[in-house]
Motif scaffolding. Sequence first.
Motif, short mmCIF file in Angstrom:
data_model
loop_
_atom_site.label_atom_id
_atom_site.label_comp_id
_atom_site.label_asym_id
_atom_site.label_seq_id
_atom_site.Cartn_x
_atom_site.Cartn_y
_atom_site.Cartn_z
N ASP A 1 -4.87 2.41 -8.76
CA ASP A 1 -4.80 3.69 -8.14
C ASP A 1 -6.03 3.78 -7.37
OD1 ASP A 1 -4.20 5.98 -7.47
OD2 ASP A 1 -3.71 6.96 -9.52
N GLN B 1 0.85 -1.20 0.00
CA GLN B 1 -0.06 -0.02 0.07
C GLN B 1 0.89 1.17 -0.19
OE1 GLN B 1 -2.58 0.30 3.42
NE2 GLN B 1 -3.60 2.23 2.48
N THR C 1 -2.90 2.36 -4.08
CA THR C 1 -3.04 3.42 -3.18
C THR C 1 -4.31 3.60 -2.51
OG1 THR C 1 -3.88 4.96 -5.05
CG2 THR C 1 -1.33 5.03 -4.66
N LYS D 1 1.88 9.88 -5.21
CA LYS D 1 1.48 8.51 -5.34
C LYS D 1 1.17 7.95 -6.69
CE LYS D 1 -1.79 8.85 -2.32
NZ LYS D 1 -1.91 10.00 -2.05
N GLU E 1 1.17 4.87 0.74
CA GLU E 1 0.20 6.16 1.53
C GLU E 1 1.04 7.51 1.40
OE1 GLU E 1 -1.69 4.55 5.50
OE2 GLU E 1 0.33 3.69 5.32
#
Lengths: 220, 245, 228
Positions: free
Chosen positions: A168, A45, A199, A54, A47
């Motif tokens: 995404d 993940q 993300t 991201k 962050e």
Amino acid sequence: MVDYRPILRTENTNLLEVKSVTCVKQERCLFEALSFTLGSGKIMQIEGPNGAGKTSLLRILSGFAQPEEGEVLFEQRSINDYYDEFAAELLFIGHKTGVNTQLTAFENVCHWLRVHGYNDESQVYDLLGKLGLVGLEDVPVRTLSAGQQRRVALVRLWLNSAKLWILDEPFTALDKKGVAMLQCRFNEHLEQGGSILLTTHQDLTQHFEQLQTLVLEYRH
Amino acid sequence: MWKWLHPYAKADRAYQLCNTLLPYFAVITVVCLVVGWVWGLAFAPADYQQKDSYRIIFIHVPSAILSMGAYSSMAIAAIVALVWQLRNAELAVIAIAPVGAAMTAIALITGAAWGKPMWGAWWVWDARLTSELILLFLYLGVLSLYHAFEDKKAAGKAACILAIVGVINLPIIHFSVEWWNTLHQGATITKFDTSAIDPSMLWPLFINIAGFAGFVGVISLIRLKNEILQREKHRPWVRSLVSRG
Amino acid sequence: MQVNHSYWQLFKAVYSKDVTLAFRQRAEIVNPLLFFLIVITLFPLAIGPEPGLLARMAPGIIWVAALLSTMLGLDKLFRDDYHDGSLEQMIASPYPLSLCVLAKVFAHWTITGLPMVLMAPMFALLMNLESQALGATILTLLIGTPLLSFIGAIGAGLTVGLQKGGILMSLLVLPLYIPVLIFATSAIDSSSMSLAYGGQLAILGAMLAVACIAAPLAISSALRVSVS
């Protein structure tokens, strides 16, 4: 440039390897010399606050954008030099999901399958139904709600043989049930040895044992 | 090729190369332009037919040749940039483009000025003038495409692609315009036959061409230096350069 | 999932998507044609209705109108795919992007170029073109309009990511259209004077062959730049 290193294809190796990647956008350095690896059966993940880079990172990892410096390896080979082979093992769903709003849900899914070389369209109706789109398969996608439109894109998760998923914000606009279904599907993919990079602002720690997290800071 | 080019992939090396080359180009420019213009405008004999008005060739012909030359060097830089992924070559494309466009504009304006006494009209759809006009459009296309992008990295790549597409089309355009012209007008326009030119006029012309080439080189190098500094302004080597004065 | 790579299947998929979409919003097909017709109507009104004069100017007018109406559809060629993310999906497919692009260009020609070819006899009639020039008009449009689509798609690919790409695209593309314009109009001219026009058609055909091979590569690299 040709990569002369021998191609090692051993089991349990790193699927994706990011080597000191730097991204500069509009004269702002988003991240510098970023390195990490993602193994088979792992989920990561990414962050960070808005504007931390991201999405830019995911676009570099998918090969859409080029990093300022550094390189990305998929199964030990540079994704730029072997893009078509890499693309065959990649499933990318971005902010813009690639769903045409003039076409119906069924047409959208079938078109995606054909463009990606899959030709089994028998499950499409079943899967659309499973994702809560019963009776909406044949209306133009523009008449559906945001969550339903996203589900049309997410059907692809059930219809591919890619090893690496790059997603995404996949949970955007989904209800609780949808989120749960997606997490269930993620676990299946991981058990089959696939990898996921995503993300999201959701907390995923309880759902995945092998969750890796990468935190990007906002840099000025 | 790669080995030879590789050191100049680094921006600071390319910048140094510009600095080394700049004085040579500057000397060629100054010497050739002074000698060429004084010789051509003051000492070369007047043409028996066109009298003194022919002297505009000492500006018109060099600028026309250089407008084509600049386009081909721009296209070569674009190919290098795309094939070997050299950012400096992209910057060279952008450095050359406005200089080439200016040369094209000079060729067009001097051509029109020469046309007035010779053909009795400011503008005649002569094949060479028409190709030159289209060349100007191609230059302006590359420039406006570059400036339309906000992300300068993408802008450079897009400009390179367009420059290459343009250079493939340029011979076709030139040939078609040439052909169109003979079809529609016949050979009514007296073409300036270079081989028939007297050596006393030819030498200053050559010197002027060399001078214009040097001038294009000087301006392009200065622009390239600026582009490199602009892009690398956050790098340590640029900062040390600035602090040294 | 079973994977089966077939270039023909991909071509069909991309082509049929674009054509289906165009048929759902018929305006996309009808509007460029109407535009073509209106531009042609303007000329007799502007220069006078004298049949001899019109016939002499007809090749030029028809071809300038064809160039302009091709430009209308080009702006939309990649724009929707760019905005909804389909372009990224095409790049991230195991097939070469240039093949997808080839299919899209061909679809664009079917939507804008082919109707013009079919309507050509009517335009020739409106412009008092000699009947022996009709064949040449249709043939030049048949070979020339796909060429316009190919060259135009390069400009469309380069400008698709820009806010106001439309005008810039015409600026980039129109100069590149000049050779097509020259050879096509000259072929029609020759035929109306009962001269041979095979040479001009051959040159147009050669340009089309080169464009078929080179343009998809240029378009796909332009699209990669626009997406990055």
